[in-house]
Design an enzyme around this catalytic site. Structure first.
Site, PDB file in Angstrom:
ATOM      1  N   ARG A  58       0.717  -1.126  -0.165  1.00 26.78           N
ATOM      2  CA  ARG A  58      -0.002   0.021  -0.207  1.00 26.78           C
ATOM      3  C   ARG A  58       0.810   1.185  -0.156  1.00 26.78           C
ATOM      4  O   ARG A  58       0.602   2.421  -0.581  1.00 26.78           O
ATOM      5  CB  ARG A  58      -1.075   0.162   1.254  1.00 26.78           C
ATOM      6  CG  ARG A  58      -1.817   1.139   1.220  1.00 26.78           C
ATOM      7  CD  ARG A  58      -3.098   1.108   2.222  1.00 26.78           C
ATOM      8  NE  ARG A  58      -2.845   0.463   3.411  1.00 26.78           N
ATOM      9  CZ  ARG A  58      -2.343   1.033   4.333  1.00 26.78           C
ATOM     10  NH1 ARG A  58      -1.553   2.249   4.332  1.00 26.78           N
ATOM     11  NH2 ARG A  58      -2.131   0.148   5.517  1.00 26.78           N
ATOM     12  N   TYR A 111     -15.901  15.554 -15.534  1.00 28.70           N
ATOM     13  CA  TYR A 111     -16.260  14.285 -15.359  1.00 28.70           C
ATOM     14  C   TYR A 111     -17.287  14.088 -14.304  1.00 28.70           C
ATOM     15  O   TYR A 111     -17.091  14.554 -13.306  1.00 28.70           O
ATOM     16  CB  TYR A 111     -14.997  13.350 -15.171  1.00 28.70           C
ATOM     17  CG  TYR A 111     -15.593  11.875 -14.940  1.00 28.70           C
ATOM     18  CD1 TYR A 111     -15.979  11.140 -16.252  1.00 28.70           C
ATOM     19  CD2 TYR A 111     -15.440  11.215 -13.833  1.00 28.70           C
ATOM     20  CE1 TYR A 111     -15.895   9.760 -15.990  1.00 28.70           C
ATOM     21  CE2 TYR A 111     -15.737   9.670 -13.868  1.00 28.70           C
ATOM     22  CZ  TYR A 111     -16.045   9.247 -15.030  1.00 28.70           C
ATOM     23  OH  TYR A 111     -16.411   7.681 -14.907  1.00 28.70           O
ATOM     24  N   ASP A 183      -7.314  17.691 -14.891  1.00 30.05           N
ATOM     25  CA  ASP A 183      -7.458  16.329 -15.389  1.00 30.05           C
ATOM     26  C   ASP A 183      -7.025  16.279 -16.969  1.00 30.05           C
ATOM     27  O   ASP A 183      -7.666  16.767 -17.592  1.00 30.05           O
ATOM     28  CB  ASP A 183      -9.031  16.121 -15.158  1.00 30.05           C
ATOM     29  CG  ASP A 183      -9.357  14.754 -15.533  1.00 30.05           C
ATOM     30  OD1 ASP A 183      -8.651  14.045 -16.286  1.00 30.05           O
ATOM     31  OD2 ASP A 183     -10.163  14.197 -14.955  1.00 30.05           O
ATOM     32  N   LYS A 208      -8.178   5.113 -19.412  1.00 27.13           N
ATOM     33  CA  LYS A 208      -8.623   5.637 -20.698  1.00 27.13           C
ATOM     34  C   LYS A 208      -7.272   5.372 -21.648  1.00 27.13           C
ATOM     35  O   LYS A 208      -6.741   4.361 -21.731  1.00 27.13           O
ATOM     36  CB  LYS A 208      -9.026   6.773 -20.752  1.00 27.13           C
ATOM     37  CG  LYS A 208     -10.157   7.125 -19.744  1.00 27.13           C
ATOM     38  CD  LYS A 208     -11.286   6.401 -19.817  1.00 27.13           C
ATOM     39  CE  LYS A 208     -12.290   6.448 -18.502  1.00 27.13           C
ATOM     40  NZ  LYS A 208     -12.643   7.647 -17.771  1.00 27.13           N
TER      41      LYS A 208
HETATM   42  C1  LIG Z   1     -13.118   7.943 -16.649  1.00 25.37           C
HETATM   43  C2  LIG Z   1     -12.792   9.404 -16.166  1.00 25.37           C
HETATM   44  C3  LIG Z   1     -12.225   9.725 -14.637  1.00 25.37           C
HETATM   45  C4  LIG Z   1     -12.560   8.594 -13.741  1.00 25.37           C
HETATM   46  O1  LIG Z   1     -11.718   7.585 -13.930  1.00 25.37           O
HETATM   47  P1  LIG Z   1     -11.864   6.023 -13.418  1.00 25.37           P
HETATM   48  O2  LIG Z   1     -10.701   5.471 -13.874  1.00 25.37           O
HETATM   49  O3  LIG Z   1     -13.312   5.329 -13.958  1.00 25.37           O
HETATM   50  O4  LIG Z   1     -12.045   6.174 -11.807  1.00 25.37           O
HETATM   51  C5  LIG Z   1     -12.040  10.840 -14.491  1.00 25.37           C
HETATM   52  N1  LIG Z   1     -11.860  11.799 -15.333  1.00 25.37           N
HETATM   53  C6  LIG Z   1     -12.270  11.761 -16.662  1.00 25.37           C
HETATM   54  C7  LIG Z   1     -11.857  12.700 -17.566  1.00 25.37           C
HETATM   55  C8  LIG Z   1     -12.624  10.376 -17.353  1.00 25.37           C
HETATM   56  O5  LIG Z   1     -12.920  10.225 -18.545  1.00 25.37           O
END
Ligand SMILES: *Cc1c(COP(=O)(O)O)cnc(C)c1O
Length: 393
Positions: A58, A111, A183, A208
């Site tokens: 962890r 998001y 982000d 992604k």
């Molecule tokens: C999918 C996504 C998230 C969240 O990510 P997870 O891996 O599903 O927890 C956050 N920001 C953006 C822009 C995303 O496309």
């Protein structure tokens, strides 16, 4: 290997990995929860931080550390903090950098669950958020209060494709003693490097583009400097948002092809966006690479490519969009994005269904908006697929 001064693709393959005692070409999966100390002095030195090494997964793990160092180098940051999901990365940053009574300013079309985290959960701990159009600098300046600690921007925003000027907002943030967090999931470090433009922290859903194969969920935080990194890392370990070594191995494997995957997908996306724009049944198309995008100039300054996400609406609105999404055969009807496979989805009933309709409309997410994540299949097959689906519209 020292890759700091090398090209992006060389970093993708080699950064963060200094070789393995057994000669493995890639970092192995160190599937161990705990690590043996040589003796009690060694254990004490690791705990006090006098010596570097691994204690417990962890807190840190060799496979996970390789990924953290790799992505940190791609983003030109001090170091990375891997998390079990993208939302794990975002919640860790919020918990680390916001305190009771404090305030955050963010993008309206951020998001959905990132906004929900503030409006449904952090509000119980006295943290407030204001969600505005961060592509409008005046709106950002007037949303900042004395209590504002953080500006949290998603650019390009999902699925409105609206773009925020990272350099300008970073300057505003720093003039008001706020930290600037971006982000960078949609662009990935291949197309956009927020830390070079003045941001303090970058977060990713590695689910992604970075992993790119729709087989794991994961997140990453990269801080530009050591002070901010040391503020955030304990939140990940204390709240247990850590990644698993097997997950880290798969991301490292997917990451190696990030540049060639994006090159291919964005070439196809440009063709598909142009095809959609010329289609008589399409009302509008929003793609970063089309000169019809209202922020085309800023996109070219801030990003080194246009990516592979397209939003569009059909003339028949939501009904027509549903028929199209139910008729595609090569693209898959599924949420998520940024993988080798093309995915299509309907934000207002799926990814953004948790938002109030008025908030959705204000964020540029109309009821009929269809989101298309272009994969790396043959573009002819993707175009033929859309063409046959349009006959049912
Ligand atoms: C999918 C996504 C998230 C969240 O990510 P997870 O891996 O599903 O927890 C956050 N920001 C953006 C822009 C995303 O496309």
């Amino acid at each position: 290997m020292k890759t700091k001064d090398m090209g992006f693709s060389t970093k993708l393959i080699h950064a963060g990995f200094d070789g393995d005692p057994s000669g493995c070409v890639n970092v192995p999966i160190y599937q161990s929860s705990t690590f043996a100390f040589r003796d009690t002095d060694h254990g004490a030195a690791l705990f006090s931080g006098e010596e570097e090494g691994f204690i417990y997964t962890r807190l840190g793990n060799p496979t996970i550390q390789t990924l953290e160092k790799n992505v940190a180098e791609l983003e030109n940051g001090f170091n990375g903090i891997a998390t079990g999901s993208g939302l794990g990365a975002i919640s860790t940053v919020f918990m680390a950098l916001l305190s009771q009574g404090k305030h955050l300013v963010s993008t309206a079309s951020v998001y959905g669950p990132s906004r929900g985290m503030v409006e449904k959960h952090l509000c119980r701990f006295g943290v407030e958020g204001t969600f505005i159009d961060t592509s409008n600098l005046d709106q950002v300046e007037s949303a900042i209060r004395d209590e504002t600690e953080l500006i949290y921007v998603e650019t390009p925003a999902n699925p409105s494709m609206s773009v925020t000027d990272i350099r300008a907002i970073s300057e505003i943030a720093h003039s008001k003693n706020c930290l600037m967090v971006v982000d960078n999931t949609f662009a990935s470090p291949y197309l956009q490097k927020p830390l070079d433009l003045g941001a303090d922290v970058v977060v990713h859903s590695m689910t992604k583009f970075i992993n790119g194969h729709a087989d794991i969920v994961g997140g990453m935080i990269v801080a530009k400097d050591e002070v901010v990194y040391r503020r955030i890392r304990p939140l990940m370990t204390d709240f247990g948002c850590n990644m698993d070594p097997h997950q880290a191995f798969l991301v490292l494997r997917g990451l190696k092809t990030l540049a060639i995957r994006i090159d291919r997908a964005q070439q196809s996306a440009m063709q598909i966006a142009r095809w959609l724009e010329a289609h008589p049944k399409v009302e509008w198309v929003r793609y970063l690479g089309l000169p019809s995008h209202p922020q085309y100039d800023l996109i070219q300054q801030q990003m080194s490519g246009f990516g592979s996400m397209i939003s569009f609406e059909l003339k028949g609105g939501i009904e027509a969009g549903r028929n199209l999404m139910n008729s595609v055969k090569v693209a898959t009807l599924a949420v998520s994005l940024g993988g080798v496979e093309s995915l299509i989805e309907h934000p207002s009933s799926m990814t953004h269904a948790g938002m109030k309709r008025d908030d959705r409309l204000a964020a540029g997410i109309s009821d009929g908006l269809v989101r298309y994540s272009v994969g790396i299949e043959n573009v002819e097959d993707l175009l033929n697929d859309l063409d046959q689906a349009f006959t049912n519209v």
